[in-house]
Write a protein that holds these residues in place. Sequence first.
Motif, PDB file in Angstrom:
ATOM      1  N   ILE A  46       0.837  -1.196   0.000  1.00 23.94           N
ATOM      2  CA  ILE A  46       0.000   0.000   0.000  1.00 23.94           C
ATOM      3  C   ILE A  46       0.875   1.250   0.000  1.00 23.94           C
ATOM      4  O   ILE A  46       1.811   1.361   0.786  1.00 23.94           O
ATOM      5  CB  ILE A  46      -0.922   0.018   1.243  1.00 23.94           C
ATOM      6  CG1 ILE A  46      -1.719  -1.279   1.361  1.00 23.94           C
ATOM      7  CG2 ILE A  46      -1.823   1.240   1.235  1.00 23.94           C
ATOM      8  CD1 ILE A  46      -2.696  -1.530   0.249  1.00 23.94           C
ATOM      9  N   LEU A  47       0.548   2.189  -0.885  1.00 28.42           N
ATOM     10  CA  LEU A  47       1.235   3.482  -0.936  1.00 28.42           C
ATOM     11  C   LEU A  47       0.168   4.563  -1.035  1.00 28.42           C
ATOM     12  O   LEU A  47      -0.648   4.547  -1.960  1.00 28.42           O
ATOM     13  CB  LEU A  47       2.191   3.546  -2.133  1.00 28.42           C
ATOM     14  CG  LEU A  47       2.936   4.859  -2.327  1.00 28.42           C
ATOM     15  CD1 LEU A  47       3.915   5.098  -1.170  1.00 28.42           C
ATOM     16  CD2 LEU A  47       3.679   4.866  -3.646  1.00 28.42           C
ATOM     17  N   ASP A  48       0.163   5.466  -0.078  1.00 26.73           N
ATOM     18  CA  ASP A  48      -0.832   6.543  -0.035  1.00 26.73           C
ATOM     19  C   ASP A  48      -2.257   5.999  -0.126  1.00 26.73           C
ATOM     20  O   ASP A  48      -3.115   6.551  -0.826  1.00 26.73           O
ATOM     21  CB  ASP A  48      -0.591   7.564  -1.150  1.00 26.73           C
ATOM     22  CG  ASP A  48       0.707   8.328  -0.975  1.00 26.73           C
ATOM     23  OD1 ASP A  48       1.118   8.518   0.192  1.00 26.73           O
ATOM     24  OD2 ASP A  48       1.320   8.718  -1.989  1.00 26.73           O
ATOM     25  N   GLY A  49      -2.517   4.892   0.568  1.00 24.52           N
ATOM     26  CA  GLY A  49      -3.848   4.310   0.618  1.00 24.52           C
ATOM     27  C   GLY A  49      -4.239   3.499  -0.606  1.00 24.52           C
ATOM     28  O   GLY A  49      -5.360   3.007  -0.686  1.00 24.52           O
ATOM     29  N   GLU A  50      -3.343   3.358  -1.570  1.00 26.41           N
ATOM     30  CA  GLU A  50      -3.650   2.628  -2.794  1.00 26.41           C
ATOM     31  C   GLU A  50      -2.808   1.366  -2.874  1.00 26.41           C
ATOM     32  O   GLU A  50      -1.602   1.393  -2.601  1.00 26.41           O
ATOM     33  CB  GLU A  50      -3.364   3.515  -4.019  1.00 26.41           C
ATOM     34  CG  GLU A  50      -3.701   2.861  -5.321  1.00 26.41           C
ATOM     35  CD  GLU A  50      -3.381   3.758  -6.514  1.00 26.41           C
ATOM     36  OE1 GLU A  50      -3.281   3.214  -7.622  1.00 26.41           O
ATOM     37  OE2 GLU A  50      -3.228   4.976  -6.337  1.00 26.41           O
ATOM     38  N   ASN A  51      -3.441   0.257  -3.271  1.00 24.37           N
ATOM     39  CA  ASN A  51      -2.708  -0.993  -3.448  1.00 24.37           C
ATOM     40  C   ASN A  51      -1.933  -0.923  -4.758  1.00 24.37           C
ATOM     41  O   ASN A  51      -2.525  -0.829  -5.826  1.00 24.37           O
ATOM     42  CB  ASN A  51      -3.682  -2.182  -3.461  1.00 24.37           C
ATOM     43  CG  ASN A  51      -2.952  -3.506  -3.532  1.00 24.37           C
ATOM     44  OD1 ASN A  51      -1.752  -3.560  -3.773  1.00 24.37           O
ATOM     45  ND2 ASN A  51      -3.678  -4.579  -3.340  1.00 24.37           N
ATOM     46  N   ILE A  52      -0.609  -0.961  -4.652  1.00 25.49           N
ATOM     47  CA  ILE A  52       0.237  -0.895  -5.849  1.00 25.49           C
ATOM     48  C   ILE A  52       0.923  -2.221  -6.138  1.00 25.49           C
ATOM     49  O   ILE A  52       1.741  -2.311  -7.051  1.00 25.49           O
ATOM     50  CB  ILE A  52       1.275   0.238  -5.732  1.00 25.49           C
ATOM     51  CG1 ILE A  52       2.213  -0.008  -4.549  1.00 25.49           C
ATOM     52  CG2 ILE A  52       0.588   1.591  -5.647  1.00 25.49           C
ATOM     53  CD1 ILE A  52       3.444   0.888  -4.576  1.00 25.49           C
TER      54      ILE A  52
END
Length: 108
Positions: A46-52
């Motif tokens: 997770i990066l900045d609330g987004e699954n990358i």
Amino acid sequence: MALNKPEIGTIMTVSTAHLTPNTLKRLETADMYDSTFANIACYPKILDGENIGWFIYPCIPSSQIHEDIPEDLKAILDLAEFCNASVICLDSDGPIVDRFLGLKAYPH
């Protein structure tokens, strides 16, 4: 009392482009406590609330995994084992690896 050295592992990072949409969906439903893959621990990246992407910890050598593993994910597991990587980082911005190493890239 003898002290043990910590275990040190290596991480292999590859692009999520090496996974089909079906495998990506299976990873999205996996979590660290109830994985859809019995011998693989999957953790979302997770990066900045987004699954990358995902961090994957194979619990046994890929040659011993006999469950329903998609071919694209099995190729990544095999490559990680060949490279002596103990952790796999699947990243949306990770490198697309040369197909001669056994990986394909899929358009998303």
